[in-house]
Design a protein around this motif. Structure first.
Motif, short mmCIF file in Angstrom:
data_model
loop_
_atom_site.label_atom_id
_atom_site.label_comp_id
_atom_site.label_asym_id
_atom_site.label_seq_id
_atom_site.Cartn_x
_atom_site.Cartn_y
_atom_site.Cartn_z
N ARG A 58 -1.21 19.43 -53.85
CA ARG A 58 -1.48 19.28 -52.42
C ARG A 58 -0.34 19.85 -51.59
N THR A 59 0.91 19.58 -51.99
CA THR A 59 2.07 20.00 -51.21
C THR A 59 2.79 21.21 -51.79
N ARG A 60 2.45 21.60 -53.02
CA ARG A 60 3.12 22.68 -53.76
C ARG A 60 4.57 22.31 -54.08
N THR A 61 4.89 21.04 -54.03
CA THR A 61 6.25 20.58 -54.32
C THR A 61 6.51 20.53 -55.81
N LEU A 62 7.66 21.04 -56.24
CA LEU A 62 8.08 20.92 -57.63
C LEU A 62 8.52 19.49 -57.89
N LEU A 63 7.84 18.81 -58.80
CA LEU A 63 8.15 17.42 -59.11
C LEU A 63 9.19 17.29 -60.21
N ALA A 64 9.07 18.12 -61.24
CA ALA A 64 10.00 18.03 -62.36
C ALA A 64 9.90 19.28 -63.22
N PRO A 124 3.54 10.26 -69.36
CA PRO A 124 3.61 9.92 -67.92
C PRO A 124 4.90 9.21 -67.56
N ALA A 125 5.40 8.35 -68.44
CA ALA A 125 6.65 7.65 -68.16
C ALA A 125 7.82 8.61 -68.10
N GLU A 126 7.83 9.61 -68.99
CA GLU A 126 8.91 10.60 -68.99
C GLU A 126 8.85 11.47 -67.74
N LEU A 127 7.65 11.79 -67.30
CA LEU A 127 7.51 12.56 -66.07
C LEU A 127 8.01 11.77 -64.87
N ALA A 166 11.17 12.84 -62.49
CA ALA A 166 10.98 13.04 -61.06
C ALA A 166 11.90 12.15 -60.23
N ALA A 167 12.21 10.97 -60.77
CA ALA A 167 13.05 10.02 -60.04
C ALA A 167 14.54 10.27 -60.24
N HIS A 168 14.90 11.11 -61.19
CA HIS A 168 16.32 11.32 -61.50
C HIS A 168 16.66 12.80 -61.54
N GLY A 169 16.47 13.47 -60.42
CA GLY A 169 16.91 14.85 -60.28
C GLY A 169 15.89 15.90 -60.65
N GLY A 170 14.78 15.50 -61.24
CA GLY A 170 13.71 16.45 -61.54
C GLY A 170 13.92 17.32 -62.75
#
Length: 347
Positions: free
Chosen positions: A139-145, A183-186, A190-194
């Motif tokens: 949706r946003t084209r944002t890089l998550l990880a 999913p947990a690793e993703l 995403a929460a720690h620097g990507g």
């Protein structure tokens, strides 16, 4: 040598290896070797389709795209296609005859865009054969990880599949392993620097048929009910991975083989495969336990233009026409432009 220069050097050498292989010469020593098996079409007693049923679904905007992977968004019906030569990703909206650039060439340092998948949460997974896999919010084209292959040894992260629990599985055609991202690793990445590292989940070393060191092996991969299927493009074999026990076993193929097997698509017990160098699409019927498969139908047509991957969408088969043999990584020449993705009916 910087990491970006190493990646460019590896990609150039890999393209040389592909071209040498297509010409019948041994792979270049500077890059992992590819299959030198003779070109073959699936051996089959089934009726081949004699009338072409191939048409253009949509066009791609870049005249140097050399597309490789394709994915359908299960929520919106949008289709995504990746460029092997630039790392760009294109998006075709439902009903449109032309795709637009979704992620530009070289986005986030990506050199190639091989396997693509959109998961049920609206995340686009894009493999970079030289580095690993990147995950975006569509949706946003944002890089998550981003998940990187560990170490400096040769690698070729090729295709990926999303299992029912949301885990992603990725093949490495040189290291002969399947990586897993849960999913947990993703969420943690995403929460720690990507950034995080890919971890091998299944090692096919010693399981695949004997072949020269550095040969390209594991390629397409598909997720079934509690199992994975992946193809050895050089040996022509299909393998089943039990996600509960971890057991890897070869699937008994009846009526043909999967030499040059590239992308796979699985719906229920029907498995489609793209055989790139022979311009062939095959359809297989899996046994209920997934330990055997019988060739039901085969279509060989130069109009497929070196098919690399495919996806089922709206009851039809969409096939990427890579044209790798026309000025791309498999040989010299000039491609037909615009590059396109095809509808294939009757397969």
């Amino acid at each position: 040598m910087s990491r970006s220069i190493q990646r460019r050097t590896f990609l150039t050498a890999t393209a040389a290896a592909i071209a040498a292989t297509a010409a019948g010469a041994p792979p270049a020593s500077a890059a992992p070797g590819l299959s030198t098996a003779p070109v073959s079409t699936p051996r089959s007693s089934t009726r081949h389709i004699s009338t072409p049923r191939i048409s253009t679904a949509f066009e791609l905007p870049d005249d140097r795209a050399y597309p490789e992977g394709i994915a359908a968004d299960p929520r919106t019906g949008a289709l995504y296609v990746g460029s092997y030569t630039t790392g760009a990703v294109y998006r075709a909206a439902p009903g449109r005859r032309a795709a637009e650039t979704f992620l530009p060439p070289g986005a986030d340092g990506r050199n190639t865009a091989n396997g693509l998948k959109v998961d049920g949460s609206g995340r686009l997974w894009v493999t970079d054969s030289t580095a690993g896999v990147a995950v975006y919010d569509v949706r946003t084209r944002t890089l998550l990880a981003r998940f990187d292959v560990p170490g400096d040894a040769p690698r070729f992260v090729n295709d990926l599949a999303i299992a029912a629990d949301g885990s992603a599985y990725l093949t490495d055609s040189v290291r002969e392993v399947v990586y897993r991202v849960t999913p947990a690793e993703l969420a943690r990445a995403a929460a720690h620097g990507g950034r995080a590292t890919l971890t091998p989940a299944y090692d096919f070393g010693g399981i695949l048929a004997p072949h020269p060191a550095g040969t390209f092996t594991l390629n397409g991969i598909a997720a079934g009910d509690r199992c994975l299927f992946t193809v050895d493009m050089t040996g022509g074999a299909l393998y089943r991975v039990d996600l509960i026990t971890g057991r890897i076993r070869q699937v008994a193929l009846h009526g043909g083989d999967l030499v040059n097997g590239d992308g796979l698509e699985l719906v229920g017990t029907t498995l489609w495969a793209a055989l790139n160098r022979t311009d062939t699409i095959t359809r297989w019927r899996l046994s209920p336990d997934g330990t055997a498969a019988r060739l039901e139908r085969s279509l060989t047509d130069p109009a497929l233009q070196i098919p690399t991957t495919l996806v089922r969408h709206d009851g039809r088969t969409l096939v990427v026409r890579s044209q790798f043999d026309k000025g791309g990584p498999m040989g010299p020449g000039t491609p037909e432009t615009p590059f396109t993705v095809a509808w294939v009916r009757g397969i």
